[in-house]
Design an enzyme around this catalytic site. Structure first.
Site, short mmCIF file in Angstrom:
data_model
loop_
_atom_site.label_atom_id
_atom_site.label_comp_id
_atom_site.label_asym_id
_atom_site.label_seq_id
_atom_site.Cartn_x
_atom_site.Cartn_y
_atom_site.Cartn_z
N HIS A 15 -26.64 -0.36 30.79
CA HIS A 15 -25.92 -0.36 32.05
C HIS A 15 -24.97 -1.34 32.17
CE1 HIS A 15 -29.46 2.48 31.94
NE2 HIS A 15 -28.76 3.51 31.50
N GLU A 30 -26.12 -3.80 35.62
CA GLU A 30 -27.06 -4.71 35.87
C GLU A 30 -27.12 -6.02 35.81
OE1 GLU A 30 -29.29 -0.21 35.32
OE2 GLU A 30 -29.71 -1.76 33.27
N HIS A 43 -33.23 -4.12 31.27
CA HIS A 43 -32.53 -3.94 33.01
C HIS A 43 -32.61 -4.18 33.93
CE1 HIS A 43 -30.75 -0.58 30.11
NE2 HIS A 43 -32.11 -0.72 29.31
N GLU A 68 -37.41 -3.49 32.99
CA GLU A 68 -37.03 -3.19 34.22
C GLU A 68 -37.51 -4.35 35.19
OE1 GLU A 68 -34.83 -1.54 35.05
OE2 GLU A 68 -35.44 0.34 33.69
ZN ZN Z 1 -30.89 0.59 33.19
#
Ligand code: ZN
Length: 325
Positions: free
Chosen positions: A53, A56, A148, A211
């Site tokens: 992504h 990020e 992420h 995350e």
């Molecule tokens: Zn992500």
């Protein structure tokens, strides 16, 4: 040496694409993809990816620093390593993705999107990772950490997701995630189309999606907020001892259900801004459709990635139960 992030941001192709330095060989394999192979025997082959992504940013900066310190000889590389910045176009434009979310397109799903940039990139990354793992001796252990950050607040700020897998969970990876001061681990109950599901299912790698909290635009991140994972990644590539965990024990959750939006009037019984790991008591209504209760909590449960804005037929959240030992 390669300016790993600088080349991606400037859309530059390096003039030299491979070389030897210190005790390793390096090779630039594609935009945002760089491999390092120690000259000595090694026991682990590790994929570190960020920027699947594009907005990020903090983990992207961590990998850029890591590559600089490997080239500079500050870190003594003891594993075979491939660094991946997943979506260079989205990284340059500061977006999550341009046309399609790459992390829904692995395991061959990209073939349904044949014309888009992201589909081609997923196919390229699948091939490069396959070549990377298959070039290692059979006894080498395979790992993948996909890094992420999140936009949504989270009651448990940092966590890792394990893809659904039929092989056991790797003790070294579990120790690394604990040392990285993560608050929780989440075990998926069904196959997905994520990058880590690909490396886990195709290559039996120990894989997890991390995350790591909040990120800001490039240069504005407080990287000290990411120091625990940074220390662990440095220990991992140099095969040094892990730092000791300071926090209380990591919590464990299992995915028990996916909430699928099937009607336009789908609603979650939750504020749009509600954080990840918001809790529902047993028998509470979690989602409504057509004016009626649609999903009811079977017991005390927690919700992850709630999102009513998804297209019909897609996942609007995951329902978790806590695993207590
Ligand atoms: Zn992500």
């Amino acid at each position: 040496m390669i300016d790993f992030l600088g080349d991606v941001l400037a859309q530059r192709i390096p003039t030299v694409s491979q070389g030897e330095q210190h005790d390793f060989r390096w090779e630039w394999l594609a935009e945002g993809v760089l491999s390092f192979t120690p000259k000595q025997a090694y026991e682990k082959a590790i994929v570190l990816s960020a920027g699947v992504h594009g907005n990020e940013t903090a983990p992207i900066e961590l990998l850029a620093q890591l590559s600089q310190d490997i080239f500079a000889g500050v870190l003594q590389l003891k594993v075979k390593l491939i660094l991946i910045l997943g979506n260079p176009v989205a990284i340059r434009s500061g977006q999550r993705y341009v046309e399609n979310d790459m992390n829904r397109m692995f395991c061959g799903a990209h073939q349904q999107f044949s014309e888009t940039f992201e589909a081609k990139r997923v196919a390229e990354l699948e091939q490069l990772v396959a070549d990377f793992f298959q070039s290692c001796p059979a006894q080498v252990k395979r790992y993948h950490y996909d890094l992420h950050t999140a936009i949504r607040l989270s009651l448990l700020p940092t966590f890792a997701l394990f893809p659904y897998q039929t092989h056991g969970y790797d003790a070294v990876m579990l120790a690394c995630l604990s040392a990285a001061e993560l608050d929780a681990l989440v075990y998926h109950n069904a196959a997905g189309r994520t990058f880590t599901h690909y490396t886990s299912s195709r290559f039996q790698a120990a894989s997890s999606t991390l995350e790591l909290g909040h990120a800001k635009p490039f240069g504005q991140n407080d990287l000290s907020a990411f120091s625990a994972i940074n220390q662990v990644l440095r220990s991992v590539v140099t095969e040094q001892a892990l730092p000791a965990r300071q926090k209380s024990a990591i919590k464990n959750f299992r995915v028990v259900d996916s909430i699928i939006k099937t009607e336009d009037d789908f609603q979650l019984n939750l504020a749009d801004s509600a954080p990840n790991f918001s809790m529902f008591q047993s028998d509470a209504v979690i989602a409504l459709q057509q004016g009626k209760p649609y999903v009811i909590a079977p017991e005390q449960v927690w919700i992850l990635f709630p999102n009513t804005q998804v297209k019909k037929g897609l996942r609007a959240g995951l329902i978790l139960t806590e695993l207590r030992s």
